[in-house]
Design an enzyme around this catalytic site. Sequence first.
Site, PDB file in Angstrom:
ATOM      1  N   GLU A   1       2.967 -13.190  12.075  1.00 20.36           N
ATOM      2  CA  GLU A   1       1.732 -13.381  11.306  1.00 20.36           C
ATOM      3  C   GLU A   1       1.537 -12.284  10.264  1.00 20.36           C
ATOM      4  O   GLU A   1       1.097 -12.539   9.134  1.00 20.36           O
ATOM      5  CB  GLU A   1       0.533 -13.392  12.271  1.00 20.36           C
ATOM      6  CG  GLU A   1      -0.791 -13.650  11.624  1.00 20.36           C
ATOM      7  CD  GLU A   1      -0.900 -15.070  11.072  1.00 20.36           C
ATOM      8  OE1 GLU A   1      -0.954 -16.011  11.869  1.00 20.36           O
ATOM      9  OE2 GLU A   1      -0.930 -15.216   9.841  1.00 20.36           O
TER      10      GLU A   1
ATOM     11  N   VAL B   1       2.898 -12.144   6.345  1.00 20.88           N
ATOM     12  CA  VAL B   1       2.319 -12.868   5.197  1.00 20.88           C
ATOM     13  C   VAL B   1       0.821 -12.610   5.124  1.00 20.88           C
ATOM     14  O   VAL B   1       0.095 -12.861   6.081  1.00 20.88           O
ATOM     15  CB  VAL B   1       2.554 -14.387   5.331  1.00 20.88           C
ATOM     16  CG1 VAL B   1       1.915 -15.140   4.172  1.00 20.88           C
ATOM     17  CG2 VAL B   1       4.040 -14.693   5.404  1.00 20.88           C
TER      18      VAL B   1
ATOM     19  N   GLY C   1      -1.091 -10.014   5.197  1.00 23.34           N
ATOM     20  CA  GLY C   1      -1.711  -8.969   6.029  1.00 23.34           C
ATOM     21  C   GLY C   1      -2.581  -9.533   7.129  1.00 23.34           C
ATOM     22  O   GLY C   1      -2.117 -10.238   8.020  1.00 23.34           O
TER      23      GLY C   1
ATOM     24  N   GLU D   1       4.354  -0.952  -0.824  1.00 26.04           N
ATOM     25  CA  GLU D   1       5.661  -0.864  -0.176  1.00 26.04           C
ATOM     26  C   GLU D   1       6.290   0.489  -0.500  1.00 26.04           C
ATOM     27  O   GLU D   1       5.891   1.157  -1.460  1.00 26.04           O
ATOM     28  CB  GLU D   1       6.585  -1.975  -0.693  1.00 26.04           C
ATOM     29  CG  GLU D   1       6.087  -3.366  -0.413  1.00 26.04           C
ATOM     30  CD  GLU D   1       5.934  -3.636   1.073  1.00 26.04           C
ATOM     31  OE1 GLU D   1       6.929  -3.581   1.795  1.00 26.04           O
ATOM     32  OE2 GLU D   1       4.807  -3.900   1.507  1.00 26.04           O
TER      33      GLU D   1
ATOM     34  N   ASP E   1       7.905  -8.641  -2.979  1.00 24.98           N
ATOM     35  CA  ASP E   1       7.124  -8.741  -1.744  1.00 24.98           C
ATOM     36  C   ASP E   1       6.473 -10.132  -1.658  1.00 24.98           C
ATOM     37  O   ASP E   1       6.608 -10.839  -0.653  1.00 24.98           O
ATOM     38  CB  ASP E   1       6.067  -7.626  -1.764  1.00 24.98           C
ATOM     39  CG  ASP E   1       5.098  -7.707  -0.616  1.00 24.98           C
ATOM     40  OD1 ASP E   1       5.429  -7.183   0.464  1.00 24.98           O
ATOM     41  OD2 ASP E   1       4.008  -8.275  -0.788  1.00 24.98           O
TER      42      ASP E   1
ATOM     43  N   LYS F   1       7.106 -13.426   0.962  1.00 23.13           N
ATOM     44  CA  LYS F   1       5.985 -14.064   1.670  1.00 23.13           C
ATOM     45  C   LYS F   1       5.907 -15.550   1.318  1.00 23.13           C
ATOM     46  O   LYS F   1       5.638 -16.402   2.178  1.00 23.13           O
ATOM     47  CB  LYS F   1       4.673 -13.364   1.307  1.00 23.13           C
ATOM     48  CG  LYS F   1       4.587 -11.932   1.834  1.00 23.13           C
ATOM     49  CD  LYS F   1       3.425 -11.181   1.203  1.00 23.13           C
ATOM     50  CE  LYS F   1       3.268  -9.787   1.787  1.00 23.13           C
ATOM     51  NZ  LYS F   1       2.314  -8.950   1.034  1.00 23.13           N
TER      52      LYS F   1
ATOM     53  N   GLY G   1      -2.656  -2.934   4.059  1.00 26.84           N
ATOM     54  CA  GLY G   1      -3.293  -1.775   4.686  1.00 26.84           C
ATOM     55  C   GLY G   1      -3.055  -1.772   6.190  1.00 26.84           C
ATOM     56  O   GLY G   1      -2.791  -2.811   6.808  1.00 26.84           O
TER      57      GLY G   1
END
Length: 460
Positions: free
Chosen positions: A157, A160, A162, A218, A229, A233, A331
């Site tokens: 989970e 993708v 956050g 990143e 990134d 995703k 984050g």
Amino acid sequence: MSVDTRVPRPQSRVVDLDQESAAAVDVAVVPRRRAHGGRLRVALAGFGTVGRSVAHLLQEASREVELVTILNREVDRKRVDWIDGEVRWTDSIDEALDDSVDLFIELIGGRAPAGSWIRRALERGISVVTANKQIIAHDGPALLDLAAAHPCHLRFEAAVAGGVPVIRAIESGLAGDRLTRVAGILNGTCNYILTKMEREGSAFADALREAQALGFAEATSSQDIDGLDAQAKLAILAMVALGIQAPPEQIATRSIAAVDGVDFRYARRLGCTIRQIAWAERNGDRTLRAGVGPTLVPLDSPLAAVNGSENLVTIHGRFGGETTFGGRGAGGDPTAVAVLADVLAIARGTAPLARTHAEAATAVTSAVATPFYVRFTVVDRPGIVAALASVFAKHQINIDALLQEPGFPENQRPFIVSLDAAPSDAVHAALDEIAAFDFHIVPMLAMPVLARESAAGSAA
Ligand code: HSE
């Protein structure tokens, strides 16, 4: 009786050997979770921003899970006193994946050695939770097969968007629909940078530095700003939501690094702002249409309202229409919440991920017909607009507007052309010709413009 956390083989019953004699029933017997007072024993690899938040949350969830090992390089430098004294700190993967562990959380990032560690865990029947989008984007289907074969869980989970539980939503809430398109804002760092530039007039480099200091970015900034990134995703979302799998590097990306403060001024004149948009759709065949890059979005669209490191994902289903999910996309703490959701799903005996039998894409393309914004920065002289217009006309591309704000010096003058919807291939062919003119002082910047009625729709 403890909760079984292993994946039942299809058509099999889960049998508690304490309760029933295996010989008495004609079923495939699934090994029980090792008995540790009913708690799932967890090894955590990676004690960076996300790893530390996960360790905090694991300690909060101590009724269901027990953190037993923390694996990190130079572990003595990482040791902290708020971690329970019983927890073992190690830099050895062999120790981290010993027999006492039920679940391995991989948060070291990168493809090596994380990929081989995940494989090793699954081969030993140890479930894995990872935030590693590159590994799942590249090897997700093979690793899910490995998990099913052993049998244990692989969940991702946190890979993708956050803390936005979009994979869970696709898996459960939208399970009954035929999903055809996913689109949205998948990179918090880019969104942070673009909203800072838009709202505070920040310079690109300053906004990037702030995102890095806040722990969104990143390790390599190119991963964020060049779209890699979001590309990974998006490949995962295409696999899970659209049932189509493609090597992530085949999804076209454009960098946000070329976006300048002046682009926000001109975008606003067109009723728009700029966001990094990722989009993918599956048509009737096995072609994946997808792309990632800076895009003009209408100021009154939900995408324009996405602020800072937030993410927004819109999923279009044939029956249910559009469903939108938003929240903290980057984050330590938000990402840790997604990791813990996977850990607790496994601890509570949730079924393994289902929508994973994606078909391989026969083609991947970003070609689409859309309006475009093109910014030119030129050493000014008469005839520049005439030269551009003749190339666009040759390619059957219609100019919608031409905007030039006063006050810029003659030797570096930015102006923009907005183009009516045209096939992206034709626009790129025209821009390749225009690039050969000698009046450019800065390379042109072309961005698709999202139509007002499809605020999260396709854009190349
Ligand atoms: N660097 C990513 C982002 C967070 O900015 O969204 C982890 O995926």
